[in-house]
Scaffold this active site. Sequence first.
Site, PDB file in Angstrom:
ATOM      1  N   GLY A  54      -4.801  -5.026   7.275  1.00  0.00           N
ATOM      2  CA  GLY A  54      -5.835  -4.028   7.514  1.00  0.00           C
ATOM      3  C   GLY A  54      -6.804  -4.311   8.643  1.00  0.00           C
ATOM      4  N   THR A  91       0.070   1.294   6.706  1.00  0.00           N
ATOM      5  CA  THR A  91       0.060   0.157   5.792  1.00  0.00           C
ATOM      6  C   THR A  91       0.196  -1.110   6.626  1.00  0.00           C
ATOM      7  OG1 THR A  91       1.195  -0.942   3.948  1.00  0.00           O
ATOM      8  CG2 THR A  91       2.565   0.412   5.385  1.00  0.00           C
ATOM      9  N   GLY A  92      -0.215  -2.229   6.064  1.00  0.00           N
ATOM     10  CA  GLY A  92      -0.091  -3.478   6.810  1.00  0.00           C
ATOM     11  C   GLY A  92      -1.377  -4.277   6.765  1.00  0.00           C
ATOM     12  N   GLY A 136     -10.363  -2.680   3.458  1.00  0.00           N
ATOM     13  CA  GLY A 136      -9.376  -2.696   4.538  1.00  0.00           C
ATOM     14  C   GLY A 136      -9.347  -1.379   5.274  1.00  0.00           C
ATOM     15  N   ASP A 137      -8.259  -1.160   5.979  1.00  0.00           N
ATOM     16  CA  ASP A 137      -8.108   0.056   6.785  1.00  0.00           C
ATOM     17  C   ASP A 137      -7.829   1.297   5.948  1.00  0.00           C
ATOM     18  OD1 ASP A 137      -5.574  -1.258   6.146  1.00  0.00           O
ATOM     19  OD2 ASP A 137      -4.660   0.427   7.216  1.00  0.00           O
ATOM     20  N   ARG A 197     -14.507  -6.774   0.118  1.00  0.00           N
ATOM     21  CA  ARG A 197     -13.763  -6.540   1.379  1.00  0.00           C
ATOM     22  C   ARG A 197     -13.067  -5.178   1.319  1.00  0.00           C
ATOM     23  NH1 ARG A 197      -8.190  -5.210   2.516  1.00  0.00           N
ATOM     24  NH2 ARG A 197      -7.667  -5.969   4.581  1.00  0.00           N
ATOM     25  N   THR A 238       0.841  -1.199   0.000  1.00  0.00           N
ATOM     26  CA  THR A 238       0.000   0.000   0.000  1.00  0.00           C
ATOM     27  C   THR A 238       0.872   1.243   0.000  1.00  0.00           C
ATOM     28  OG1 THR A 238      -1.866  -1.049   1.091  1.00  0.00           O
ATOM     29  CG2 THR A 238      -1.574   1.293   1.530  1.00  0.00           C
TER      30      THR A 238
END
Length: 311
Positions: A231, A228-229, A207-208, A205, A177
């Site tokens: 989520g 990032t990572g 994510g964060d 879906r 990301t």
Amino acid sequence: MSSDPVLVVHGGAWAMPDDMVEAHLRGVRNALASGWHVLERGGAALDAIEEAVVIMEDDETFDAGRGSFLNRDGKVQMDALIMDGATLRAGGVGCVERLPNPVRAARKILSESPHVYFVGEGAERFAAEHGVEWCSNEELVIPREVERLREYQQKAAGQVSAKDGKDLFAPAISHDTVGAVALDRDGNIAAATSTGGTLNKAPGRLGDSSLIGCGCYADNLSAAVSTTGWGEPIMKLVLAKWTADRVSAGNLPQWAAQEAMNYLAQRLNGHGGIIVLNAQGQIGIAHNTPRMAWAVKTAKKEEAGIECGAS
Ligand code: ASP
């Protein structure tokens, strides 16, 4: 009073192999150059981060725009958010499939819509009506990702039948990301994050990355943050806002960034990375993954790396 501009970008946090380091460093440096071009001419932080993120969306190295990870159905499905720390205006898109630069659509929402967040077809329609470039989903799919998905699904099928108990929903592979935070001459900060999400995610879906306060946040009174990572844990902790709150409580951005990574790991066994910037130009960069691509520019220095003391 005028501020000295600052720009920080990231291109994902994970166990990046040596042979991918160069491409990531080149990518974050290119993004830095593009965003800095805006800041050095007195442009707004909001414009600088948009331009920086567009460069990384256009770079197939990263999980954003063309070259994004594919979802379970083999499609690119992207999320992005941009937020202005001066006004708290924000624009977000979720699950878009036909925009090469989701951050451009997010910016149009911020600037030209009374709403904050659009998803799917409605987001794409808004983008088209506001002159944002469109493409087919196929144009965003690259052979590297088709192969990556095929391998993943093959492996996952084997694991399920073997019932070896491995958690298939904890993506331990790459997190590419992209994100940017900036401070402009007028003393305003802004943040943006853009992603193709996680490999093999279920269609729909989110994510964060594009959720306010989770993968991105900006408020002149606290900080501009991009994460990032993995989520799901980041969302549950509302991690970007959690971090900004620690800065507004008087802590340094570097301390807050490191604490956020500790909290993510300790509370939910999550992994990722974060960049933080306050309106005084103090920065924080941290990750609890082996590596994270990042770059920073001020009037006095320019630096890029894949590791920082924080990991
Ligand atoms: N945080 C993103 C997501 O979960 C993935 C990433 O950072 O690479 O969608």
